[in-house]
Design an enzyme around this catalytic site. Structure first.
Site, PDB file in Angstrom:
ATOM      1  N   ASP A 179       0.744  -1.394  -0.073  1.00  0.00           N
ATOM      2  CA  ASP A 179       0.093   0.149   0.053  1.00  0.00           C
ATOM      3  C   ASP A 179       1.019   1.318   0.064  1.00  0.00           C
ATOM      4  OD1 ASP A 179      -2.998   1.046   0.433  1.00  0.00           O
ATOM      5  OD2 ASP A 179      -2.160   1.932   2.049  1.00  0.00           O
ATOM      6  N   GLU A 230      14.462 -15.231   0.855  1.00  0.00           N
ATOM      7  CA  GLU A 230      14.717 -16.389   1.698  1.00  0.00           C
ATOM      8  C   GLU A 230      13.642 -17.615   1.639  1.00  0.00           C
ATOM      9  OE1 GLU A 230      14.032 -14.458   5.494  1.00  0.00           O
ATOM     10  OE2 GLU A 230      16.040 -13.400   5.342  1.00  0.00           O
TER      11      GLU A 230
HETATM   12  C1  NOJ Z   1      -4.313   3.101  -1.074  1.00  0.00           C
HETATM   13  C2  NOJ Z   1      -5.729   1.981  -0.611  1.00  0.00           C
HETATM   14  O1  NOJ Z   1      -6.018   1.124  -1.960  1.00  0.00           O
HETATM   15  C3  NOJ Z   1      -6.748   2.872  -0.260  1.00  0.00           C
HETATM   16  O2  NOJ Z   1      -7.864   2.088  -0.016  1.00  0.00           O
HETATM   17  C4  NOJ Z   1      -6.327   3.244   1.118  1.00  0.00           C
HETATM   18  O3  NOJ Z   1      -7.318   4.201   1.312  1.00  0.00           O
HETATM   19  C5  NOJ Z   1      -5.062   4.251   0.880  1.00  0.00           C
HETATM   20  N1  NOJ Z   1      -4.059   3.464   0.372  1.00  0.00           N
HETATM   21  C6  NOJ Z   1      -4.374   4.569   2.405  1.00  0.00           C
HETATM   22  O4  NOJ Z   1      -3.949   3.481   2.820  1.00  0.00           O
END
Ligand code: NOJ
Length: 564
Positions: free
Chosen positions: A224, A275
């Site tokens: 993310d 790993e």
């Molecule tokens: C990207 C994620 O796909 C989204 O759903 C989220 O709100 C933001 N990152 C923050 O984590």
């Protein structure tokens, strides 16, 4: 709905075939990855929230669909301030979704079915309920506990102005003040404090988390906001006017987006991935300048990066052609394979996007999706056209070399639920921008499994986001045995893809009409898409699959066909 020209039945895979695919270290390069948003997939205990046992119970469905892997959006303990992207504990399962034992049972069953699991990992921020953040709040200014996050004194005589005028991605200020007067940075919701990636303990703890899930059999990670981790917080902090638009940033000098040092973090992660046998994979969610994406996808880094360019493309053959050419070249340069996406949990579903009445390139402030998100209703959208074009582009995507990422429900031709009542909305983006943008809940409404009944078969106790009446017509049950359904079309497309896909070579074939895109893959697999309004001639060959019925042997408008 669609035309499934071939009648061959799906092939049952032998144990030997399954084990070869499971062990293949390059499985990810051309995988079809199905995103499950766990709270909205299947609810096993009737509490209105989808859960891990629900997913396990639907593995036969995933097998019949024919996907290679599941990407599971966050399933960790969370108050759901941002749909689970606010993580309280990275090494546990949200009790609302199940237990670690449920997780183990789910992954075992997925693997038995020959399906890999990619877990979402959220390293840029924890939740404000995470033990570290609670400790930071209880600890004094300048303490080691505060140093895991980004705390600063405010500006102005009493420090009551935030350290900078930066906005959070969801709207409103990116800083929140705490009891003793300090401020902490949150690029997203205030319940998502940003971690300090200059801190060794933070770095090491994530290595522990990666090993924790890899040891449990997780095959890969979706990372993310991979491009936000490392930050330059040298004071004085620049103003937002100095920063310019995120999309203009292409030199690694922005204080928080896409800094060069972030690749040191991912080089360390890669060592951990390697790993394992086969090595764990990763895909970066990095909304960076196209020229800088390859660094995330490097084999010494995460290995793959999402490319959202097609997701932003309008119904335009020229745009598609340029994006495909550029991304294949880029993937080659990084050693990765390309990724393709039309829908996910953050965007308006593509069956809806392609039926929107508002013209303009997608991705801009004037595009149809932006219009819909700001409450646009009239003129009404064209559902049939949207579904037809969505099928055509999905079929095109499934013929491209690289990984195709599918979002739950797109195989049903599901549309966005754009008219959820305000009181049902959950997305912090809706609340933080005071409803100017209605947010992302419309693509996260729980799936319809049955035509009627409690929450259309999602569970026995309703759905955490209300499903509209029209959902029943899109249910799995309705489409299951219909040879012309969207679901049958996806199943056949995925099955053929698996049979036809060999090396990653790709070649454009020139057509008379610039509105027709035609390419060929090894083995003579041809994909032809008609973006124009008049029917187009097809090349010689046997038609294997078409996204809409052919007309007198011609490829109608808004249609893709595969031939061999
Ligand atoms: C990207 C994620 O796909 C989204 O759903 C989220 O709100 C933001 N990152 C923050 O984590």
């Amino acid at each position: 709905m669609a035309t499934v020209t071939s009648t061959a039945s799906p092939q049952v895979q032998s144990a030997a075939e399954l084990s070869t695919r499971v062990q293949d270290p390059l499985w990810w390069r051309q995988a079809a990855v199905y995103q499950i948003y766990p709270r909205s997939f299947a609810d096993s205990n009737g509490d209105g929230i989808g859960d891990l046992q629900g997913i396990t119970s639907r593995i036969p469905y995933l097998s019949s669909l024919g996907v290679d892997a599941v990407w599971l959006s966050p399933f960790y303990p969370s108050a759901l301030a941002d749909g689970g992207y606010d993580v309280d504990d990275y090494r546990d399962v949200d009790p609302k979704l199940g237990t670690l034992e449920d997780f183990d049972a789910m992954i075992t069953a997925l693997h038995r079915a020959g399906i890999k699991l990619v877990a979402d990992i959220v390293p840029n921020h924890t939740s404000n309920r995470h033990a570290w953040f609670q400790e930071a709040l209880a600890s004094p200014k300048g303490s080691a506990a505060r140093n895991r996050y980004i705390f600063r004194d405010g500006r102005g005589p009493n420090g009551d102005e935030p350290p900078s005028d930066w906005d959070s991605v969801f709207g409103g200020p990116a800083w929140e003040r705490i009891g003793d007067g300090q401020w902490y940075l949150h690029l997203f919701a205030k319940e998502q404090p940003d971690l300090n990636w200059d801190n060794r303990e933070v770095r090491n703890d994530f290595l522990t988390t990666l090993r924790f899930w890899s040891d449990r059999g997780v095959d890969g990670f979706r990372v993310d906001v991979a491009h936000a981790l490392t930050k330059d917080m040298t004071e004085p902090l620049p103003s937002k006017a100095d920063l310019g638009a995120e999309s203009d940033n292409n030199n690694g000098l922005h204080p928080f987006w896409d800094r060069d040092e972030v690749h040191e973090v991912f080089a360390q992660w890669r060592k951990v991935f390697n790993e394992y046998t086969p090595p764990r994979t990763a895909v970066a969610e990095a909304w960076v300048h196209a020229d800088r994406r390859a660094r995330y996808a490097s084999p010494t880094g995460l290995g793959q990066a999402f490319n959202f360019d097609l997701l932003k493309a309008g119904w335009n053959s020229g745009q598609f052609r340029d994006i495909i050419t550029k991304n294949l070249a880029e993937a080659k340069s990084s050693g990765a394979s390309s990724t393709w996406v039309f829908s996910n949990h953050d965007v308006v579903r593509h069956a809806t996007r392609y039926g929107l009445p508002v013209p303009g390139p997608a991705g801009g402030s004037q595009d149809g999706a932006a219009w819909l998100m700001s409450g646009g209703k009239e003129p009404a959208l064209d559902h049939t056209l949207g579904e037809r074009r969505a099928r055509a582009v999905s079929q095109l995507m499934l013929a491209l070399p690289g990984s195709a990422y599918l979002f739950q429900g797109e195989e049903l031709g599901l549309h966005e639920v754009a008219d959820l009542a305000d009181e049902h909305r959950q997305d912090p983006a809706f609340f933080r921008n005071r409803g100017v943008d209605i947010g992302r809940d419309g693509c996260r409404v729980p799936l319809p499994w049955t035509r009627t009944g409690s929450s259309f078969g999602f569970g026995s106790g309703g759905a955490h986001l209300p499903q509209p009446e029209w959902f029943g017509a899109y249910a799995v049950e309705v489409q299951e045995d219909d040879p012309a359904s969207n679901l049958t079309f996806y199943r056949r497309a995925l099955e053929l893809r698996r049979e036809l896909q060999t090396e990653e070579n790709f070649e454009w074939v020139e057509e008379i009409s610039p509105e027709v895109l035609h390419f060929i893959r090894p083995g003579g697999w041809r994909c032809v898409t008609n973006f124009g309004s008049a029917p187009a001639a097809l090349p010689p060959g046997t038609v294997l699959l078409a996204s809409s019925p052919l007309q007198n042997g011609l490829l109608p408008a808004d249609t893709t066909a595969w031939l061999i």
